[in-house]
Design an enzyme around this catalytic site. Structure first.
Site, PDB file in Angstrom:
ATOM      1  N   HIS A 139       0.808  -1.228   0.000  1.00  0.00           N
ATOM      2  CA  HIS A 139       0.000   0.000   0.000  1.00  0.00           C
ATOM      3  C   HIS A 139       0.836   1.271   0.000  1.00  0.00           C
ATOM      4  CE1 HIS A 139      -2.253  -3.216   2.201  1.00  0.00           C
ATOM      5  NE2 HIS A 139      -3.110  -2.924   1.243  1.00  0.00           N
ATOM      6  N   HIS A 199      -7.087   4.768   5.176  1.00  0.00           N
ATOM      7  CA  HIS A 199      -6.574   3.639   4.402  1.00  0.00           C
ATOM      8  C   HIS A 199      -5.052   3.761   4.298  1.00  0.00           C
ATOM      9  CE1 HIS A 199      -5.710   1.036   0.947  1.00  0.00           C
ATOM     10  NE2 HIS A 199      -6.828   0.404   1.263  1.00  0.00           N
ATOM     11  N   GLU A 235      -2.940   3.228   2.009  1.00  0.00           N
ATOM     12  CA  GLU A 235      -2.457   3.883   0.795  1.00  0.00           C
ATOM     13  C   GLU A 235      -2.584   5.395   0.894  1.00  0.00           C
ATOM     14  OE1 GLU A 235      -3.515   4.337  -3.910  1.00  0.00           O
ATOM     15  OE2 GLU A 235      -3.990   2.407  -2.984  1.00  0.00           O
ATOM     16  N   CYS A 287      -5.935   1.958 -10.683  1.00  0.00           N
ATOM     17  CA  CYS A 287      -5.053   1.011 -11.362  1.00  0.00           C
ATOM     18  C   CYS A 287      -5.818   0.101 -12.323  1.00  0.00           C
ATOM     19  CB  CYS A 287      -4.257   0.218 -10.333  1.00  0.00           C
ATOM     20  SG  CYS A 287      -5.089  -1.234  -9.689  1.00  0.00           S
TER      21      CYS A 287
END
Length: 321
Positions: free
Chosen positions: A80, A130, A132, A201
């Site tokens: 991440h 999160h 990321e 992505c």
């Protein structure tokens, strides 16, 4: 013995592991081969308990922060991504560290850094808390990046006066939800700078499109994935919005809520990008105990993406460490 009712399972494709997850797991496994156990991993390497426990069985030790790992053992950073302060601390402690950050997340880091260097205030579309998002926000000095979670945020957020704006996004978001937030930002800030290439992505995009393609045919749809997996949770939402009457997230075959599924003739089945195919097979096996199952593959696209391993790991392997 009564005959089992028939059930067609539509297998969404692509599903399951993406190239970034494959790479992250391989980094831990190769590190165990090269350096020997234990190898320490900061946070879950990917969001899946089955994967984490499998690596623990091979000698990986998962920790929350660097100070829980000894300085004389290698440490791996999760897929991440991490704030800049983490590798800086590893270097200060003279640790061997291996960065398993997905290259597509690293791309977002580089974009954010480039925008900041060029004088932009950066907006990050993502989910607070999160890993990321924490990693991306940690690429820039405090106050240089603002998190945008919803359309309402986009319409009301305060931005520094007189500074140009640019946005980047978390890689695992819903395509449709993100498009709505971007539209709200563009309506309010017409000059806002967009990423040169889509930040969400390829794997997130492909898995969402595959679910959309079959959602309308299913009585219910299951997503195999972890409750803390962003891309897996988005797949449930995508299925619901695409017309599937019931969509659920399950971690294992034993977790299926048979009552909630209701009457079934056709089931959609997919897996988040951090869920291994063995868990999909486990879910299919659970349905075979209740139904006469027919499998039907629905492959929307083929993936052939592969990411290289970190140079430091390859060099260590060549040196026979």
């Amino acid at each position: 013995m009564a005959a089992k009712p028939p059930l067609t399972i539509l297998l969404a494709g692509p599903r399951g592991f993406c190239a970034g997850v494959d790479r992250a797991i391989e980094i831990v496994e190769r590190a165990l081969q090269v350096y020997g156990a234990p190898v320490y991993v900061r946070h879950e390497i990917v969001h899946n308990r089955f994967v984490v426990e499998s690596l623990e069985a091979k000698g990986a030790v998962f920790v929350k922060e660097l100070d829980e790992a000894p300085v004389d053992k290698p440490v791996v950073f999760s897929a991440h991504g991490v704030p800049k302060s983490v590798p800086a601390e590893a270097e200060r402690r003279r640790m061997i560290y291996l960065d398993a950050t997905c290259p597509l997340v690293s791309k977002v880091h580089h974009e954010a850094a480039r925008h900041h260097k060029e004088g932009f205030h950066v907006l990050l579309i993502g989910h607070e808390g999160h890993p990321e998002v924490i990693g991306t926000m940690g690429q820039l000095p405090e106050g240089a990046i603002t998190l945008v979670e919803t359309v309402a945020d986009a319409q009301t957020l305060d931005v520094p006066a007189g500074k140009p704006l640019a946005f980047v996004t978390q890689t695992t978001l819903s395509l449709d939800d993100t498009a709505e937030i971007v539209a709200a930002l563009r309506a309010r800030f017409p000059e806002i700078e967009a990423p040169r290439k889509e930040d969400i992505c390829y794997a997130t995009t492909n898995r969402q499109q595959a679910v959309k393609a079959l959602a309308g045919e299913c009585d219910a749809l299951l997503v195999v994935g972890a409750p803390n997996s962003s891309n897996s949770k988005r797949l449930v939402e995508v299925a619901e919005k695409a017309g599937c009457p019931r969509a659920f997230l399950v971690q294992r075959g034993a977790d299926i809520d048979w009552d909630a599924l209701g009457p079934l003739r056709t089931l959609g089945l997919t897996a988040g990008a951090s869920a291994p195919e063995v868990l999909v097979e486990e879910v299919i096996a659970a349905f075979r105990e209740h139904y006469e199952v027919t499998l039907e593959a629905r492959d929307l696209t083929q993936e052939d993406v592969h990411f290289k391993l970190p140079r430091v790991l390859l060099d260590a392997a060549e040196a026979g460490e």
